[in-house]
Design an enzyme around this catalytic site. Sequence first.
Site, PDB file in Angstrom:
ATOM      1  N   ASP A 127      42.083  58.850  24.384  1.00  0.00           N
ATOM      2  CA  ASP A 127      41.932  58.748  25.157  1.00  0.00           C
ATOM      3  C   ASP A 127      42.557  57.763  26.101  1.00  0.00           C
ATOM      4  O   ASP A 127      43.741  57.343  25.606  1.00  0.00           O
ATOM      5  CB  ASP A 127      40.169  58.165  25.466  1.00  0.00           C
ATOM      6  CG  ASP A 127      39.211  58.250  27.179  1.00  0.00           C
ATOM      7  OD1 ASP A 127      38.776  59.119  27.576  1.00  0.00           O
ATOM      8  OD2 ASP A 127      39.067  57.213  27.217  1.00  0.00           O
ATOM      9  N   LYS A 148      31.643  64.500  18.799  1.00  0.00           N
ATOM     10  CA  LYS A 148      33.682  64.587  19.286  1.00  0.00           C
ATOM     11  C   LYS A 148      32.982  64.332  19.955  1.00  0.00           C
ATOM     12  O   LYS A 148      32.908  64.415  21.136  1.00  0.00           O
ATOM     13  CB  LYS A 148      33.192  66.452  19.344  1.00  0.00           C
ATOM     14  CG  LYS A 148      35.135  66.204  19.546  1.00  0.00           C
ATOM     15  CD  LYS A 148      35.425  66.871  18.771  1.00  0.00           C
ATOM     16  CE  LYS A 148      37.216  67.046  18.668  1.00  0.00           C
ATOM     17  NZ  LYS A 148      37.694  65.808  18.834  1.00  0.00           N
ATOM     18  N   LYS A 206      31.866  58.760  21.526  1.00  0.00           N
ATOM     19  CA  LYS A 206      32.656  58.193  22.347  1.00  0.00           C
ATOM     20  C   LYS A 206      33.151  56.739  21.109  1.00  0.00           C
ATOM     21  O   LYS A 206      32.593  56.499  21.036  1.00  0.00           O
ATOM     22  CB  LYS A 206      32.523  57.883  23.716  1.00  0.00           C
ATOM     23  CG  LYS A 206      33.724  58.110  24.416  1.00  0.00           C
ATOM     24  CD  LYS A 206      34.474  58.783  24.601  1.00  0.00           C
ATOM     25  CE  LYS A 206      36.040  58.903  25.104  1.00  0.00           C
ATOM     26  NZ  LYS A 206      36.803  59.755  25.967  1.00  0.00           N
TER      27      LYS A 206
HETATM   28  P1  NDP Z   1      45.986  57.719  29.742  1.00  0.00           P
HETATM   29  O1  NDP Z   1      46.007  56.591  29.001  1.00  0.00           O
HETATM   30  O2  NDP Z   1      47.498  58.520  29.247  1.00  0.00           O
HETATM   31  O3  NDP Z   1      46.194  57.443  31.407  1.00  0.00           O
HETATM   32  C1  NDP Z   1      45.703  56.464  32.349  1.00  0.00           C
HETATM   33  C2  NDP Z   1      46.094  56.848  33.255  1.00  0.00           C
HETATM   34  O4  NDP Z   1      45.040  55.694  34.558  1.00  0.00           O
HETATM   35  C3  NDP Z   1      47.256  55.918  33.740  1.00  0.00           C
HETATM   36  O5  NDP Z   1      48.586  55.626  34.310  1.00  0.00           O
HETATM   37  C4  NDP Z   1      46.914  54.467  33.710  1.00  0.00           C
HETATM   38  O6  NDP Z   1      47.393  53.837  34.642  1.00  0.00           O
HETATM   39  C5  NDP Z   1      46.047  54.615  34.248  1.00  0.00           C
HETATM   40  N1  NDP Z   1      44.815  53.696  34.812  1.00  0.00           N
HETATM   41  C6  NDP Z   1      44.177  53.387  33.568  1.00  0.00           C
HETATM   42  N2  NDP Z   1      42.977  52.834  33.992  1.00  0.00           N
HETATM   43  C7  NDP Z   1      43.091  51.927  35.015  1.00  0.00           C
HETATM   44  C8  NDP Z   1      42.746  51.233  36.152  1.00  0.00           C
HETATM   45  N3  NDP Z   1      41.453  50.648  35.801  1.00  0.00           N
HETATM   46  N4  NDP Z   1      42.844  51.333  37.325  1.00  0.00           N
HETATM   47  C9  NDP Z   1      43.555  52.281  38.039  1.00  0.00           C
HETATM   48  N5  NDP Z   1      44.919  53.107  36.807  1.00  0.00           N
HETATM   49  C10 NDP Z   1      44.481  53.260  34.970  1.00  0.00           C
HETATM   50  O7  NDP Z   1      44.842  57.915  29.989  1.00  0.00           O
HETATM   51  P2  NDP Z   1      44.418  59.460  29.940  1.00  0.00           P
HETATM   52  O8  NDP Z   1      44.937  60.139  30.747  1.00  0.00           O
HETATM   53  O9  NDP Z   1      44.227  60.812  28.876  1.00  0.00           O
HETATM   54  O10 NDP Z   1      43.129  59.977  30.166  1.00  0.00           O
HETATM   55  C11 NDP Z   1      42.806  60.230  32.439  1.00  0.00           C
HETATM   56  C12 NDP Z   1      40.999  59.533  31.825  1.00  0.00           C
HETATM   57  O11 NDP Z   1      41.182  61.316  31.618  1.00  0.00           O
HETATM   58  C13 NDP Z   1      40.423  59.187  31.725  1.00  0.00           C
HETATM   59  O12 NDP Z   1      39.136  58.922  32.419  1.00  0.00           O
HETATM   60  C14 NDP Z   1      39.740  59.916  30.315  1.00  0.00           C
HETATM   61  O13 NDP Z   1      38.669  59.436  30.138  1.00  0.00           O
HETATM   62  C15 NDP Z   1      39.969  60.916  31.004  1.00  0.00           C
HETATM   63  N6  NDP Z   1      40.395  62.427  29.786  1.00  0.00           N
HETATM   64  C16 NDP Z   1      40.691  62.755  28.923  1.00  0.00           C
HETATM   65  C17 NDP Z   1      41.037  63.549  28.510  1.00  0.00           C
HETATM   66  C18 NDP Z   1      42.317  63.603  27.358  1.00  0.00           C
HETATM   67  O14 NDP Z   1      42.476  65.167  26.822  1.00  0.00           O
HETATM   68  N7  NDP Z   1      43.194  62.663  27.569  1.00  0.00           N
HETATM   69  C19 NDP Z   1      40.026  63.671  27.756  1.00  0.00           C
HETATM   70  C20 NDP Z   1      38.950  64.365  29.034  1.00  0.00           C
HETATM   71  C21 NDP Z   1      38.802  63.492  29.993  1.00  0.00           C
HETATM   72  P3  NDP Z   1      49.169  52.487  33.789  1.00  0.00           P
HETATM   73  O15 NDP Z   1      50.168  53.847  33.085  1.00  0.00           O
HETATM   74  O16 NDP Z   1      49.336  51.066  34.391  1.00  0.00           O
HETATM   75  O17 NDP Z   1      47.670  52.509  32.012  1.00  0.00           O
END
Ligand code: NDP
Length: 444
Positions: free
Chosen positions: A166, A90, A126
């Site tokens: 993700d 998962k 993953k």
């Molecule tokens: P999203 O794609 O919804 O959002 C990611 C956010 O982070 C966006 O605002 C994006 O900016 C920014 N971002 C992404 N890459 C970069 C970078 N290289 N430098 C600066 N900003 C960046 O993803 P999630 O919110 O789902 O995920 C965020 C984190 O949480 C990740 O690490 C993910 O693995 C983790 N996570 C997510 C879960 C989930 O349920 N969604 C569960 C557990 C962990 P922009 O808008 O410009 O793209």
Amino acid sequence: MSYVDEVIERAIRENPSEPEFHQAVKEVLDSLRPVIEANEEKFRKEALLERIVNPERQIKFRVPWVDDKGQVQVNTGYRVQFNSAIGPYKGGIRLHPSVNLGVIKFLGFEQIFKNSLTGLPIGGGKGGSDFDPKGKSDREVMAFCQSFMTELSKYIGADTDVPAGDIGTGAREIGYMFGQYKRLRGVFEGVLTGKGLSYGGSLVRTEATGYGLLYITEEMLKCHGQSLEGKTVVVSGAGNVAIYAIQKAQQLGAKVVTCSDSTGWVYDPDGIDVAALKEIKEVKRQRLTEYKNYRPNSEYHEGKGVWSVKCDVALPCATQNELNLDDAKTLVANGVYAVCEGANMPTTADATEYLLEKGVKFLPGKAANAGGVATSALEMSQNSERLHWTADEVDAKLQGIMVNIYHNIDNASKKYGFEDNFVVGANIAGFEKVVEAMTAQGIV
Ligand code: NDP
């Protein structure tokens, strides 16, 4: 050389050019030393650590698709099925240009322990691709998702491997992937989580990671005689995790003054307007530069800067290694009380060490953001039962799971003499259950 050092060295040697994976292996194994040293002979004989750091299977595949100009594009797809000792693999699917095998392996490795911590029967995996959904038309995203799933469908299933969202994979992408899986396999089953509510999704799954982060943060604060009420909070990111973390923090009485995306960040002294943020990011898919149109009092800055804002609680919710040693020093100089990770591995290893040294309460992502995968497991349960639980039911279960995780990691840290070191606590608590299951199942 100790067994831990041997295994770390071998993992680095055998997996060159995968710095994020090395970082995750080092971080986890280093903090497991007390447990491993107490069982060194047994673990070494059973090659337990070698088995834990080697994925059961890693799949890499070509993803060809046609863009709106009729040009064929080719991306690379990955699925790493890391460990199925306690349940079907998962873990989410990341769509971002920075994706490579090492990034997927680091995420899959961390996922093993995170999933174990939830107390639910889910193994670690993953996947992802270097495809960038940003700036693509809906048709292009669909073409990519269908091609990606055409290959991936050979390796997943409701009882074998259940991917989820993700970075870059939200409801739209999950919908296209689910549709293609159903068409190819001819079965309607819970093969993906994060699905839309009209076709098997769970209420509260969208909010779960952000909400869960705040539930565990509040529990940790409560156990230290504090609460979120009246606290100033800074959040990075403006995606799924960040938006619902901000929302729940505000509901719990905190003032959240920042958010960010990959080009810049916002400071809103009056508190972030979540409705505006949702419209910009979820509906219009725009940059944060737009935020000022909704909130003239706010500031927009190019680049990185969230961690320079004075706060009581910092919640990194964007991506890996976004909070470095300099940022940690600034946070400490500004009197931060707690750093709780919404993203996966957002804090660099030296920054984590510094924060712990300075007595900052630090909740690592594998515990703090486990609410997402936990609610995905609740979605799997509902799919198996062919029932739909109410939002209140799911939310109450999520809250219970997060509170439970906090006490498990707190107890594990105390048991081994590392009180308030939740990094050690989370790794040990997650590891112990996986080891027990692996040992019971023999050499496989
Ligand atoms: P999203 O794609 O919804 O959002 C990611 C956010 O982070 C966006 O605002 C994006 O900016 C920014 N971002 C992404 N890459 C970069 C970078 N290289 N430098 C600066 N900003 C960046 O993803 P999630 O919110 O789902 O995920 C965020 C984190 O949480 C990740 O690490 C993910 O693995 C983790 N996570 C997510 C879960 C989930 O349920 N969604 C569960 C557990 C962990 P922009 O808008 O410009 O793209």
